[in-house]
Write a protein that holds these residues in place. Structure first.
Motif, PDB file in Angstrom:
ATOM      1  N   LEU A  66       0.814  -1.214   0.000  1.00 13.60           N
ATOM      2  CA  LEU A  66       0.000   0.000   0.000  1.00 13.60           C
ATOM      3  C   LEU A  66       0.849   1.266   0.000  1.00 13.60           C
ATOM      4  O   LEU A  66       0.350   2.357  -0.286  1.00 13.60           O
ATOM      5  CB  LEU A  66      -0.926   0.007   1.218  1.00 13.60           C
ATOM      6  CG  LEU A  66      -2.036  -1.046   1.219  1.00 13.60           C
ATOM      7  CD1 LEU A  66      -2.773  -1.026   2.547  1.00 13.60           C
ATOM      8  CD2 LEU A  66      -3.003  -0.826   0.064  1.00 13.60           C
ATOM      9  N   HIS A  67       2.144   1.133   0.299  1.00 18.08           N
ATOM     10  CA  HIS A  67       3.034   2.284   0.342  1.00 18.08           C
ATOM     11  C   HIS A  67       3.704   2.551  -1.004  1.00 18.08           C
ATOM     12  O   HIS A  67       4.571   3.416  -1.091  1.00 18.08           O
ATOM     13  CB  HIS A  67       4.085   2.079   1.435  1.00 18.08           C
ATOM     14  CG  HIS A  67       3.515   2.012   2.815  1.00 18.08           C
ATOM     15  ND1 HIS A  67       3.263   3.132   3.587  1.00 18.08           N
ATOM     16  CD2 HIS A  67       3.111   0.942   3.555  1.00 18.08           C
ATOM     17  CE1 HIS A  67       2.754   2.765   4.740  1.00 18.08           C
ATOM     18  NE2 HIS A  67       2.648   1.448   4.752  1.00 18.08           N
ATOM     19  N   HIS A  68       3.316   1.811  -2.037  1.00 14.23           N
ATOM     20  CA  HIS A  68       3.843   2.061  -3.385  1.00 14.23           C
ATOM     21  C   HIS A  68       2.941   3.059  -4.104  1.00 14.23           C
ATOM     22  O   HIS A  68       1.722   2.934  -4.087  1.00 14.23           O
ATOM     23  CB  HIS A  68       3.919   0.754  -4.174  1.00 14.23           C
ATOM     24  CG  HIS A  68       4.817   0.816  -5.369  1.00 14.23           C
ATOM     25  ND1 HIS A  68       4.526   1.592  -6.480  1.00 14.23           N
ATOM     26  CD2 HIS A  68       6.005   0.214  -5.639  1.00 14.23           C
ATOM     27  CE1 HIS A  68       5.488   1.453  -7.375  1.00 14.23           C
ATOM     28  NE2 HIS A  68       6.398   0.627  -6.892  1.00 14.23           N
ATOM     29  N   SER A  69       3.552   4.026  -4.759  1.00 14.73           N
ATOM     30  CA  SER A  69       2.793   5.110  -5.387  1.00 14.73           C
ATOM     31  C   SER A  69       1.962   4.666  -6.584  1.00 14.73           C
ATOM     32  O   SER A  69       1.069   5.399  -7.022  1.00 14.73           O
ATOM     33  CB  SER A  69       3.756   6.219  -5.824  1.00 14.73           C
ATOM     34  OG  SER A  69       4.754   5.710  -6.693  1.00 14.73           O
ATOM     35  N   GLN A  70       2.219   3.462  -7.131  1.00 12.33           N
ATOM     36  CA  GLN A  70       1.465   3.034  -8.312  1.00 12.33           C
ATOM     37  C   GLN A  70      -0.032   2.924  -8.034  1.00 12.33           C
ATOM     38  O   GLN A  70      -0.857   3.204  -8.916  1.00 12.33           O
ATOM     39  CB  GLN A  70       1.995   1.699  -8.838  1.00 12.33           C
ATOM     40  CG  GLN A  70       1.880   0.533  -7.890  1.00 12.33           C
ATOM     41  CD  GLN A  70       2.493  -0.738  -8.466  1.00 12.33           C
ATOM     42  OE1 GLN A  70       2.697  -0.852  -9.676  1.00 12.33           O
ATOM     43  NE2 GLN A  70       2.801  -1.704  -7.607  1.00 12.33           N
TER      44      GLN A  70
ATOM     45  N   LYS B 155      -7.156  -7.018   0.528  1.00 11.94           N
ATOM     46  CA  LYS B 155      -6.757  -5.665   0.936  1.00 11.94           C
ATOM     47  C   LYS B 155      -6.841  -4.690  -0.231  1.00 11.94           C
ATOM     48  O   LYS B 155      -7.335  -3.559  -0.077  1.00 11.94           O
ATOM     49  CB  LYS B 155      -5.328  -5.695   1.484  1.00 11.94           C
ATOM     50  CG  LYS B 155      -4.921  -4.431   2.236  1.00 11.94           C
ATOM     51  CD  LYS B 155      -5.563  -4.380   3.593  1.00 11.94           C
ATOM     52  CE  LYS B 155      -4.965  -3.305   4.473  1.00 11.94           C
ATOM     53  NZ  LYS B 155      -5.598  -3.278   5.815  1.00 11.94           N
ATOM     54  N   VAL B 156      -6.387  -5.101  -1.402  1.00  9.94           N
ATOM     55  CA  VAL B 156      -6.407  -4.174  -2.532  1.00  9.94           C
ATOM     56  C   VAL B 156      -7.838  -3.988  -3.051  1.00  9.94           C
ATOM     57  O   VAL B 156      -8.177  -2.913  -3.563  1.00  9.94           O
ATOM     58  CB  VAL B 156      -5.437  -4.638  -3.641  1.00  9.94           C
ATOM     59  CG1 VAL B 156      -5.998  -5.765  -4.484  1.00  9.94           C
ATOM     60  CG2 VAL B 156      -5.030  -3.457  -4.513  1.00  9.94           C
ATOM     61  N   ALA B 157      -8.688  -5.001  -2.902  1.00  8.21           N
ATOM     62  CA  ALA B 157     -10.106  -4.814  -3.247  1.00  8.21           C
ATOM     63  C   ALA B 157     -10.737  -3.761  -2.347  1.00  8.21           C
ATOM     64  O   ALA B 157     -11.514  -2.907  -2.806  1.00  8.21           O
ATOM     65  CB  ALA B 157     -10.856  -6.144  -3.140  1.00  8.21           C
ATOM     66  N   MET B 158     -10.413  -3.795  -1.062  1.00  9.80           N
ATOM     67  CA  MET B 158     -10.918  -2.781  -0.142  1.00  9.80           C
ATOM     68  C   MET B 158     -10.378  -1.399  -0.507  1.00  9.80           C
ATOM     69  O   MET B 158     -11.074  -0.394  -0.380  1.00  9.80           O
ATOM     70  CB  MET B 158     -10.529  -3.146   1.289  1.00  9.80           C
ATOM     71  CG  MET B 158     -11.184  -4.405   1.811  1.00  9.80           C
ATOM     72  SD  MET B 158     -10.532  -4.952   3.429  1.00  9.80           S
ATOM     73  CE  MET B 158     -11.034  -3.583   4.474  1.00  9.80           C
TER      74      MET B 158
ATOM     75  N   HIS C 227       9.944   2.453  -3.936  1.00  6.46           N
ATOM     76  CA  HIS C 227      10.483   1.456  -2.999  1.00  6.46           C
ATOM     77  C   HIS C 227       9.498   1.316  -1.847  1.00  6.46           C
ATOM     78  O   HIS C 227       9.566   2.036  -0.855  1.00  6.46           O
ATOM     79  CB  HIS C 227      11.847   1.920  -2.492  1.00  6.46           C
ATOM     80  CG  HIS C 227      12.663   0.849  -1.825  1.00  6.46           C
ATOM     81  ND1 HIS C 227      12.105  -0.245  -1.188  1.00  6.46           N
ATOM     82  CD2 HIS C 227      14.007   0.695  -1.691  1.00  6.46           C
ATOM     83  CE1 HIS C 227      13.049  -1.009  -0.697  1.00  6.46           C
ATOM     84  NE2 HIS C 227      14.225  -0.470  -0.995  1.00  6.46           N
ATOM     85  N   GLN C 228       8.570   0.354  -1.986  1.00  2.92           N
ATOM     86  CA  GLN C 228       7.495   0.254  -1.005  1.00  2.92           C
ATOM     87  C   GLN C 228       8.001  -0.143   0.374  1.00  2.92           C
ATOM     88  O   GLN C 228       7.432   0.279   1.387  1.00  2.92           O
ATOM     89  CB  GLN C 228       6.430  -0.718  -1.489  1.00  2.92           C
ATOM     90  CG  GLN C 228       6.896  -2.147  -1.696  1.00  2.92           C
ATOM     91  CD  GLN C 228       5.830  -2.985  -2.390  1.00  2.92           C
ATOM     92  OE1 GLN C 228       5.072  -2.490  -3.226  1.00  2.92           O
ATOM     93  NE2 GLN C 228       5.747  -4.256  -2.048  1.00  2.92           N
ATOM     94  N   PHE C 229       9.054  -0.931   0.463  1.00  2.00           N
ATOM     95  CA  PHE C 229       9.585  -1.304   1.771  1.00  2.00           C
ATOM     96  C   PHE C 229      10.206  -0.097   2.465  1.00  2.00           C
ATOM     97  O   PHE C 229       9.983   0.129   3.659  1.00  2.00           O
ATOM     98  CB  PHE C 229      10.592  -2.444   1.641  1.00  2.00           C
ATOM     99  CG  PHE C 229       9.953  -3.786   1.465  1.00  2.00           C
ATOM    100  CD1 PHE C 229       9.728  -4.615   2.552  1.00  2.00           C
ATOM    101  CD2 PHE C 229       9.555  -4.211   0.215  1.00  2.00           C
ATOM    102  CE1 PHE C 229       9.126  -5.855   2.398  1.00  2.00           C
ATOM    103  CE2 PHE C 229       8.944  -5.442   0.040  1.00  2.00           C
ATOM    104  CZ  PHE C 229       8.732  -6.267   1.129  1.00  2.00           C
TER     105      PHE C 229
ATOM    106  N   SER D 280       9.698   4.230   6.490  1.00  2.00           N
ATOM    107  CA  SER D 280       9.643   5.675   6.745  1.00  2.00           C
ATOM    108  C   SER D 280       8.317   6.069   7.385  1.00  2.00           C
ATOM    109  O   SER D 280       8.273   6.934   8.264  1.00  2.00           O
ATOM    110  CB  SER D 280       9.854   6.449   5.439  1.00  2.00           C
ATOM    111  OG  SER D 280      11.164   6.262   4.942  1.00  2.00           O
ATOM    112  N   ALA D 281       7.234   5.432   6.945  1.00  2.00           N
ATOM    113  CA  ALA D 281       5.921   5.724   7.530  1.00  2.00           C
ATOM    114  C   ALA D 281       5.878   5.330   8.997  1.00  2.00           C
ATOM    115  O   ALA D 281       5.284   6.032   9.836  1.00  2.00           O
ATOM    116  CB  ALA D 281       4.826   5.003   6.744  1.00  2.00           C
TER     117      ALA D 281
END
Length: 331
Positions: free
Chosen positions: A132-136, A189-192, A286-288, A293-294
């Motif tokens: 979920l932290h990837h900007s795509q 999760k991505v459906a939500m 870089h989602q990881f 960072s979050a």
């Protein structure tokens, strides 16, 4: 909130030497200038030493030795699912912030209890659905909201792997194994993310190992109150798939590498309509690193994580419902 000021790094301890920790999360942690990896614990001290040789910190035998350390501000918990609740609770009780791998626990009751404990102690508890932290995904949502495929009519997602080696933990349902909670949570999760939290269960079919009882794969049908459907596939007896598709009134949008893209990967969004096709190349991300960072930001600022906690509870409730309603087929 027990936050950490900007004058020093967040001191992190790691419970367990999971594959995901060594391959993706710990490299992102040691690359973050705001984090110091203080110690890594394992039931096998030799295994802990292998990790500390690569990532720094002190090797410890046993998880309790790490939880009790006063020089640790936060715990990263990548343990098997069955151990998430116990060691997350022990870390919170000891006054540590916690980043725990997904799912937080296997039940609404346990997740809710941990969330309440974190709030009572003023600590950050974050569930690590790193994709979920990837900007795509926000870029895809912007395109869909902007009418790229007309009005949304349906959604599908798949996260599947070839079979794992014999003895893999995912074949052991008694320790939180099986494909559903490990892989199946991603499509849900991505459906939500795209359809909202008010998803209903239309049906599900799980294929289970005839000897071990572990879930090998499955198909899930969800729907919104407006009748928009989500068809979700997961499993560990397929070719590798890692994608989603949004179907609209005037076209469809497709994206691959949605859950585990390498940090160098530039996502390609395909938009197909009746008379033409377009491709949009997005920036690498870089989602990881973003997830780490979050977490640091939440600890430093005392960020209110109630929206994320509510999403986590909505999801585990949905996962529990899917498990109850699924047809379980032994193969």
């Amino acid at each position: 909130m027990k936050n950490i000021g900007p004058d020093r790094r967040l001191r992190v301890g790691v419970v367990g030497c999971a594959e995901i920790a060594g391959r993706r999360t710990l490299p992102a942690m040691v690359a973050n200038p705001d984090i110091e990896v203080v110690a890594i614990a394992s039931r096998d001290e030799g295994r802990a030493r292998e990790f500390t040789d690569r990532f720094g910190g002190s090797p410890l035998k046993g998880y309790s030795a790490l939880i009790d350390r006063e020089d640790v501000d936060a715990i990263y918990n990548p343990l098997p699912l069955l151990l998430h609740a116990e060691w997350t609770e022990r870390a919170l009780t000891a006054g540590k912030h916690v980043l725990v791998e997904k799912p937080m626990t296997d039940s609404h009751k346990e997740s809710s209890r941990l969330i309440e404990l974190a709030r009572a102690k003023g600590l950050v508890l974050m569930e690590n659905y790193m994709f979920l932290h990837h900007s795509q995904h926000s870029e895809v949502r912007r395109m869909v909201d902007g009418g790229a495929i007309g009005e949304l009519r349906g959604f599908s997602a798949a996260f599947t792997f070839p079979p794992k080696p014999a003895g893999d933990i995912r074949y052991q349902p008694g320790v939180g194994g099986g494909a559903f909670l490990d892989f199946g949570g991603y499509p849900v999760k991505v459906a939500m993310y795209f359809l909202g939290n008010d998803l209903r269960i239309g049906g599900a079919v799980f294929r289970e190992h005839r000897d071990f009882g572990a879930v090998l794969s499955g198909e899930v049908l969800l729907y919104t109150p407006a009748g928009i459907t989500a068809h979700l596939s997961f499993g560990m007896e397929h070719s590798y798939r890692n994608s989603y598709r949004l179907i609209g009134s005037t076209g469809r949008l497709l994206l691959d590498w949605v859950f585990t893209p390498p940090e160098t990967h530039r996502p390609v969004v395909r938009v197909e309509r009746q008379d033409h096709r377009e491709e949009f190349v997005l920036r690498a991300d870089h989602q990881f690193a973003n997830a780490i960072s979050a977490f640091v930001h939440a600890v430093r600022t005392g960020q209110d994580l109630r929206p994320q906690h509510e999403d986590a509870l909505e999801q585990i409730t949905l996962l529990e419902g899917i498990q109850r309603q699924a047809a379980h087929i032994r193969v």
